[in-house]
Write an enzyme that holds these catalytic residues in place. Structure first.
Site, PDB file in Angstrom:
ATOM      1  N   HIS A 397       0.813  -1.223   0.000  1.00  0.00           N
ATOM      2  CA  HIS A 397       0.000   0.000   0.000  1.00  0.00           C
ATOM      3  C   HIS A 397       0.839   1.263   0.000  1.00  0.00           C
ATOM      4  O   HIS A 397       0.295   2.360  -0.050  1.00  0.00           O
ATOM      5  CB  HIS A 397      -0.945   0.014   1.187  1.00  0.00           C
ATOM      6  CG  HIS A 397      -0.366   0.630   2.449  1.00  0.00           C
ATOM      7  ND1 HIS A 397       0.807   0.212   3.025  1.00  0.00           N
ATOM      8  CD2 HIS A 397      -0.822   1.639   3.230  1.00  0.00           C
ATOM      9  CE1 HIS A 397       1.045   0.936   4.110  1.00  0.00           C
ATOM     10  NE2 HIS A 397       0.086   1.800   4.259  1.00  0.00           N
ATOM     11  N   GLY A 398       2.136   1.150   0.097  1.00  0.00           N
ATOM     12  CA  GLY A 398       2.973   2.340   0.133  1.00  0.00           C
ATOM     13  C   GLY A 398       4.421   1.944   0.304  1.00  0.00           C
ATOM     14  O   GLY A 398       4.787   0.771   0.169  1.00  0.00           O
ATOM     15  N   GLY A 400       6.079   2.232   3.129  1.00  0.00           N
ATOM     16  CA  GLY A 400       6.277   1.641   4.445  1.00  0.00           C
ATOM     17  C   GLY A 400       7.216   2.485   5.269  1.00  0.00           C
ATOM     18  O   GLY A 400       8.319   2.848   4.823  1.00  0.00           O
TER      19      GLY A 400
END
Lengths: 474, 137
Positions: A397-398, A400
């Site tokens: 999702h990104g 981190g």
């Protein structure tokens, strides 16, 4: 708790104690070194205690220490076998996610008009703590039931914005009565606002295309501008999760469930409390879908005003909108048989494979766009879902987070971070200069490595890399 | 004023630890810390005040309930509380807080979204009470 390399970028944490399944972390050796620096790996093992969990407690390449679940955690429970739903597997920012708009505009347009574009975005995009939302409060009740559809009916956005949104912008089953008056009070004035922390609106350039055919289907073209928005359900979602956790502690005792971390409080999906949580979560998700929908509308208005061009002539079309904090009932094959699972994604993105019936018609053939934002000064990625994903159709999702907020602040001031970004050619409009220090690019992992590992581990393939040229920071 | 608490390092979020002679004062310190992480409390006048009571089944629950209610009031009314007094008897807390508007006031830390139960501690120790709480930011 020592994970061991078991191949294909998979690290396994063997079952021990009350773990019902093993843990599996998808990471390269450098990312695993970083993951071991905090307690994220212990949290993967803790999640493996959840009743009804199947296959494994999973973690994406951007894993880091969260509360209860690790950030980057994925857990699926078998609904018909007493599987649970855990608010901690969704988090306080229910349906936090990312929205990406592609355009026909080019870098040259930004170099000519960037100051005006950034000034308009700065003035129009509410951010920071508390109230200040774009949309009137009287839209709230409709939005809690009908999500982005209700915002569209009120004049925000376009039909296509619904088509290209996960769940088509509406989580079915939500409604005002599923959340507390306190939640509605807290979020009522925040509809159409970014919030703060790691939330942002970025103007980006499509820097590199990896799959031209897929990129074209998504509407991405090399050298063109894109707008990425990262935010969630604001105070309404935060309060909803807080309320639900309070209910769930005693309920868990009634159901005879014990977990190693109280933040993992959970109840069977097929229980009164489980159904109530999922309805409350859907309500908060509707706020979040609408929130990003409204902010995207406002971004179009900002570009339109800056370029003195009608908004519908800018081509700022939605590529996709994904949630990365949700629990969903999905059908997946487990031990050779299709099962209805409650898939928790806490800091993880759904990544449906090509042909999945829930995808919009025009991109069903290539798979779901998976949006992986970076960190102000670094790239963001567009991936796509692939067949045979080993994590219940989930991906990162990104980037981190790597560094604590205190450590990031000790390294440089907000002013220094701002100067560095401007020296790198990135125009920055922070809600607070001081807070930039905590969100500096070096506080995050290497997002390029996260995207590479997603591909290598069979989670999602790389489609396009985008780099920021303008940042409106919450 | 930060000597009323210490910061617990956390990768994504922020935590605090504090000790006090009584449970009430430990909860009061934690509440102060919650707002002190977000705003410089040294310059906040007492322009508005609230009072509420809450009852819980355990010290941990009482802590979370008090902090959650203060956060709710703060965000709903755009107010930061700089003076917080807690009285406690038999798991019933009476809270009085005063502060001023957040409008036009700079954040010095990211807004706190919620109070987590992760590694939550609110327990008697030698000479008093200690609290440890991780905030979601």
């Amino acid at each position: 708790m020592e994970p061991s390399w078991t191949g294909d970028y998979e690290w396994t944490i063997p079952r021990s104690g009350g773990m019902r399944v093993p843990g599996v972390v998808f990471a390269s050796p450098p990312l695993m070194v970083q993951a071991r620096e905090d307690r994220a790996v212990d949290q993967v093992a803790n999640v493996a205690h959840l009743p009804g969990i199947v296959r494994a407690s999973l973690a994406m390449p951007d894993i880091h220490w969260g509360y209860g679940f690790p950030i980057g955690g994925v857990a699926a429970t078998d609904v018909e076998a007493g599987g649970v739903v855990s608010p901690g597997g969704v988090g306080f920012d229910i349906c936090c996610g990312v929205r990406l708009l592609a355009s026909h505009l080019t870098a040259t347009d930004f170099f000519r008009h960037g100051e005006r574009i950034m000034a308009e975005l700065d003035a129009r995009i509410p951010r920071g703590a508390g109230k200040g939302g774009i949309a009137p409060r009287d839209l709230l009740n409709g939005i809690l039931e009908h999500g982005a559809r209700s915002a569209l009916d009120a004049g925000f956005g376009t039909d296509r914005d619904l088509e290209r949104c996960e769940e088509r912008g509406v989580s079915v089953g939500g409604g005002r009565d599923w959340v507390s008056p306190e939640a509605r009070q807290r979020g009522g004035g925040q509809l159409g606002s970014l919030g703060a922390g790691n939330h942002f609106l970025e103007v980006q350039i499509v820097d590199r295309i990896f799959e031209p055919k897929t990129a074209a289907a998504f509407g991405l073209e090399s050298g063109t501008l894109a707008v990425m928005i990262h935010c969630g359900s604001r105070g309404l979602g935060h309060q909803t999760c807080q309320d639900q956790l309070k209910v769930m502690g005693p309920a868990m005792a009634r159901h005879g469930i014990a977990v190693p971390d109280r933040q993992l409080a959970c109840v069977p999906v097929r229980s009164r409390e489980g159904r109530a949580y999922l309805a409350a979560m859907a309500t908060a998700a509707n706020f979040a879908w609408a929130n990003r929908h409204i902010l995207a509308h406002e971004a179009r208005q900002a570009f339109s005003a800056a370029l003195r061009t009608p908004a519908d002539g800018l081509g700022l079309e939605l590529v996709f909108d994904v949630a990365h904090n949700l629990a969903k009932l999905e059908t997946h094959v487990v031990d050779g048989a299709p099962s209805v699972l409650c898939v928790h994604r806490k800091g993880a993105t759904r990544a449906f494979e090509p042909g999945h019936p829930d995808l919009p018609d025009d991109i069903r053939g290539v798979g779901q766009p998976v949006l992986v934002p970076g960190s102000m000064g670094t790239a963001s990625w567009v991936l796509r879902g692939v067949a045979d994903n080993p994590a219940f159709a989930s991906a990162a999702h990104g980037a981190g987070r790597l560094m604590s907020r205190g450590a990031a602040k000790r390294r440089a001031s907000g002013r220094d971070v701002r100067k560095d970004l401007e020296r790198a050619g990135i125009s920055i409009r922070p809600g607070s200069v001081r807070l930039l220090a905590e969100e500096a690019p070096y506080a995050y992992k290497d997002v390029d490595e996260v995207a590479r590992v997603c591909a290598a581990a069979g989670l999602a393939d790389r489609v396009a890399r985008l780099r920021p040229i303008g940042v409106v920071k919450g | 004023m930060t000597n009323r608490y210490s910061i617990v390092s956390h990768t994504a979020d922020t935590g605090i630890e504090t000790t006090a002679d009584t449970l009430a004062d430990a909860i009061g310190n934690a509440a102060f810390a919650m707002f002190d992480l977000m705003y410089d409390l040294s310059s906040i006048p007492a322009e508005t005040a609230i009072a509420f009571t809450t009852v819980a089944a355990s010290p941990e629950d009482l802590l979370v309930d008090v902090l959650s209610e203060l956060l709710l009031r703060s965000e709903s009314d755009d107010v930061v509380f700089s003076a917080i007094a807690v009285r406690e008897s038999r798991m019933r807390a009476a809270v009085e807080a005063s502060g001023a508007t957040t409008v036009g006031r700079d954040l010095r830390g990211p807004p706190i979204k919620a109070i987590t139960y992760h590694e939550l501690r609110c327990e008697p120790v030698a000479g008093g009470w200690m609290v440890r709480v991780i905030f979601d930011v």
